[in-house]
Enzyme design. Structure first.
Site, PDB file in Angstrom:
ATOM      1  N   GLU A  45       0.885  -1.180   0.108  1.00  0.00           N
ATOM      2  CA  GLU A  45       0.085   0.032  -0.101  1.00  0.00           C
ATOM      3  C   GLU A  45       0.726   1.353  -0.087  1.00  0.00           C
ATOM      4  O   GLU A  45       1.914   1.459   0.692  1.00  0.00           O
ATOM      5  CB  GLU A  45      -1.096  -0.128   1.407  1.00  0.00           C
ATOM      6  N   LYS A 114      -9.243   3.270  -2.835  1.00  0.00           N
ATOM      7  CA  LYS A 114      -9.497   2.614  -1.469  1.00  0.00           C
ATOM      8  C   LYS A 114     -11.047   2.879  -0.834  1.00  0.00           C
ATOM      9  O   LYS A 114     -11.313   3.980  -0.787  1.00  0.00           O
ATOM     10  CB  LYS A 114      -8.294   2.699  -0.296  1.00  0.00           C
ATOM     11  N   CYS A 175      -5.711  -3.506   2.058  1.00  0.00           N
ATOM     12  CA  CYS A 175      -5.381  -3.651   3.556  1.00  0.00           C
ATOM     13  C   CYS A 175      -6.623  -3.703   4.468  1.00  0.00           C
ATOM     14  O   CYS A 175      -7.156  -4.781   4.576  1.00  0.00           O
ATOM     15  CB  CYS A 175      -4.592  -2.413   4.055  1.00  0.00           C
ATOM     16  N   SER A 361      21.633  -1.414  33.763  1.00  0.00           N
ATOM     17  CA  SER A 361      21.451  -1.297  35.235  1.00  0.00           C
ATOM     18  C   SER A 361      21.592  -2.675  35.912  1.00  0.00           C
ATOM     19  O   SER A 361      21.733  -2.814  37.089  1.00  0.00           O
ATOM     20  CB  SER A 361      19.965  -0.758  35.591  1.00  0.00           C
TER      21      SER A 361
END
EC number: 6.3.5.1
Length: 714
Positions: A45, A114, A175, A361
């Site tokens: 896309e 779309k 999509c 750490s």
């Protein structure tokens, strides 16, 4: 009788606004598809612009440059000989659409906008585009003058249409349309479309691929047909990692599947399918035939005088359909190892960085971040040793190495680009210091071990001189506010030191032309949600690879990495009690994260899921947890936990507005940029909801020993 067609789809590592780079990757994918004999090539896309341009889509320059790149693609003779399905934004009648452009031999066949836009979660397509709200309607689109010169066309069809070749019919959806209840492929399949393409910009989330593949397999199982799925892959400039997995399915089975995580910028997936299998599959279902005969939507056909089937006049035993294969899924631990690692590599190479700096750490969160960097180094080393030219070029640029250098191990690469530092104080234990050092040795980072007590003392002394007051820790008789202030001094000074060392360590090491290191953060999604972090401490960094991952998943990842990478040192991190080490330790007191928070990390994961995914406020969450946690906990205990969570969530909400950009991995992420939008000034008591919770608790306690119908509670 067989009717064989070779088809191609792809994963492309596109970058927002990298028009020329995106063009070149598109051209490379077309070249590979053509070499493999494909007659149709489908791309992701918005592949010309990159999917993640965000508000740049509102600039008309983006449409202009898209047409310029598109013209260069279709006029290139090497792209002729197959149908191209390419994505870009198009302005039609002064309305901007998210479009697919289908072409053949330099001629645009039609433009398909779309119809259903993604507008939830991380997606905001309706901010940039307008959906095409005219099912089955096709209009004339006037091509830009420069494109007219290339194609020789003035008008092309624009709208909801399909392509009719001499031997098959091709339709396209984009999509989100796959995820909708009334997907376009349903109506298209009933109208005779045999090959369906889906061009996607779908990002990674832990355990999400199953949903995507299930939708594709169910679509082709119910409707029959061939389905080509293309996706973007990589970090294109934002918090998201698009996770590829281009695939080809037929009649509910997979015949080709691309990788989900990879450093390859271009991956083409091809398969040879037999259209007679589609026709036989559909015709065998009488109810499907009845629905097709009654279907009201009839799509406009764009006829092309081309046959897509393999050109052979008689049976060729060497040409056969691609065999069915099982879908492949990574475990969540593998997803954590691979997704953030690929995202970090894209970020590093595209920002022209020199490497990473991590405050290490000795705890499990910074350990997880370090192991993701190690995973990245493994991927880069493997790709370089296997001849990936783009990776070799990038790694030499990042490390400022010569033209013949290739890393011989992940540790070799880490020694050049990964810098770690243990910033200890009098509150730090020998165990955490040693764990940090041992992990650094195992992964090969350039490690600094320092004590910063003098710096902390200087700040406290400055405050004492200015105010005449000296704060002391709670265990020595100080108040809670003094205790927090002393912890925050240490935490915030670590951020200052991180950026100082990130800027100067390359200079210390004599690395030429260095622009400094990217500082990595290590706050997990649960701590971000609860606000269990100091604003502008080491959680403030350039990027955070674990900010979207839960503590529970991070522990599983470390256990996986311990075995997968043969690093027994990681077991020491798993067995250690999570602690910030910001308060003095005594024989009777050791600071603990879960005690400080008043809730466990497991509980935080439940709260986070119910709040974001289930859309629960305090009252709804309490009612759900009455079912989940009873009788292990009493209603009053559950109410106290829910109220405590929402109290700390609310008072710390302001911290989420400045969270370091993090890899998006979890569906309950509190990321404030656009995924989880909430006010940052909230009444932490939630008085009305709290009163309703109290009423239910009283009802439950009044009915103690008898059955209470929780579903009847209002």
């Amino acid at each position: 009788m067989s009717h064989l067609i070779t088809l191609a789809t792809c994963n492309l590592n596109q970058w927002a606004l990298d028009f020329e780079g995106n063009r070149d990757r598109i051209l490379q994918s077309i070249k590979i598809a053509k070499e493999r004999g494909a007659r149709l090539r489908v791309g992701p896309e918005l592949e010309i612009t990159g999917y993640g341009c965000l508000d740049h889509f509102l600039e008309n320059d983006v449409c202009l440059h898209s047409w310029e790149m598109y013209a260069q693609i279709i006029k290139n003779k090497e792209t002729h000989g197959l149908i191209l399905d390419i994505g870009m934004p198009v302005l039609h009648k002064n309305v901007r659409y998210n479009c697919r452009l289908l072409s053949l031999d330099g001629e645009i066949l039609f433009i398909r906008p779309k119809i259903w836009l993604a507008n939830d979660g991380n997606y905001r397509e309706m901010r940039f585009f307008t959906p095409w709200m005219k099912p089955g309607v096709v209009e004339d689109f006037i091509l830009p003058p420069e494109i007219q010169k290339v194609t020789g066309q003035r008008l092309v069809p624009f709208g909801d249409a399909v392509i009719n070749s001499l031997d098959t019919c091709i339709g396209t959806e984009t999509c989100e349309e796959l995820f909708t209840p009334q997907s376009p492929h349903i109506a298209m399949s009933l109208d005779g479309v045999e090959i369906m393409t889906n061009s996607s910009g779908s990002h990674h989330e832990l355990r999400k691929l199953n949903k995507r593949l299930d939708l594709i397999l169910n679509a082709t199982k119910r409707c029959g047909g061939v389905y080509l799925y293309a996706n973007q892959r990589g970090c294109d400039g934002d918090r998201l990692y698009y996770d590829g997995c281009a695939l080809i399915a037929i009649n509910g089975t997979i015949v080709a599947q691309g990788s989900q995580f990879s450093l390859d910028d271009v991956e083409v997936v091809t398969a040879t399918v037999d259209l007679e299998e589609v026709r036989s599959y559909r015709a065998a279902v009488m109810s499907r035939g009845l629905q097709a005969s009654l279907a009201e939507i009839k799509f406009k056909r764009i006829d092309i005088p081309v046959e897509l089937a393999l050109m052979t006049s008689r049976f060729d035993p060497t040409v056969c359909p691609t065999k069915v294969r099982e879908p492949f899924y990574h475990s969540p631990e593998e997803e954590i190892a691979l997704g953030p690692a690929c995202w970090m590599w894209d970020y590093l190479r595209r920002c022209n960085g020199t490497g990473f700096f991590l405050p290490l750490s000795g705890g499990i969160d910074s350990c997880a971040t370090a192991m993701i960097v190690h995973s990245m180094c493994r991927l880069v080393t493997d790709a370089a040793q296997n001849g990936n030219e783009q990776v070799i070029k990038d790694v030499r640029k990042i490390t400022r190495s010569g033209d013949d250098w290739i890393p011989d191990s992940p540790q070799d690469l880490a020694s050049k680009i990964f810098h770690s530092c243990f910033m200890g104080t009098e509150n730090s234990s020998k165990e955490t210091r040693n764990r940090a050092k041992d992990l650094s040795n195992a992964i090969g980072s350039y490690h600094v071990d320092l004590k910063m007590d003098s710096l902390v003392s200087s700040v406290v002394s400055l405050f004492e001189v200015a105010t005449g007051k000296k704060p002391i820790y709670k265990i020595f008789g100080g108040s809670q506010i003094e205790n927090l202030a002393l912890q925050n001094i240490q935490a915030r000074l670590r951020m200052v030191l991180s950026y100082l060392f990130a800027q100067l360590l390359p200079w210390v090491r004599g690395i030429p032309n260095s622009g400094g290191l990217l500082v990595l953060g290590s706050a997990n999604v649960d701590e971000c949600l609860r606000g269990y972090l100091t604003k502008y401490d080491c959680s403030s960094a350039d990027i955070n690879p674990i900010g979207g991952i839960s503590k529970t998943d991070l522990k599983r990842f470390i256990a996986y990495a311990s075995k997968q990478y043969n690093m027994p040192i990681l077991n020491d991190f798993l067995n250690a009690t999570p602690t910030a080490e910001l308060e003095p330790m005594t024989k009777d007191y050791v600071q603990s994260d879960e005690i400080d928070m008043g809730m466990t990390y497991e509980e935080l994961g439940v709260f986070g899921y119910l709040r974001k995914v289930e859309k629960c406020g305090p009252y709804s969450m309490f009612l759900k947890l009455l079912h989940q946690w009873s009788p292990k906990l009493t209603p009053r205990q559950i109410s106290e936990k829910v109220k405590r969570f929402f109290f700390f969530y609310a008072i710390n909400r302001h911290k989420q507005t400045v969270l370091t950009p993090s890899y998006h991995a979890e569906q309950y992420s509190p990321e404030d940029n656009r995924f989880d939008l909430r006010p940052f000034l909230i009444n932490p008591r939630f008085p009305w909801a709290s009163r309703k919770i109290d009423e239910v608790v009283e009802q439950c306690e009044a009915h103690k020993g008898s059955t209470l119908d929780i579903m009847s509670i209002d």
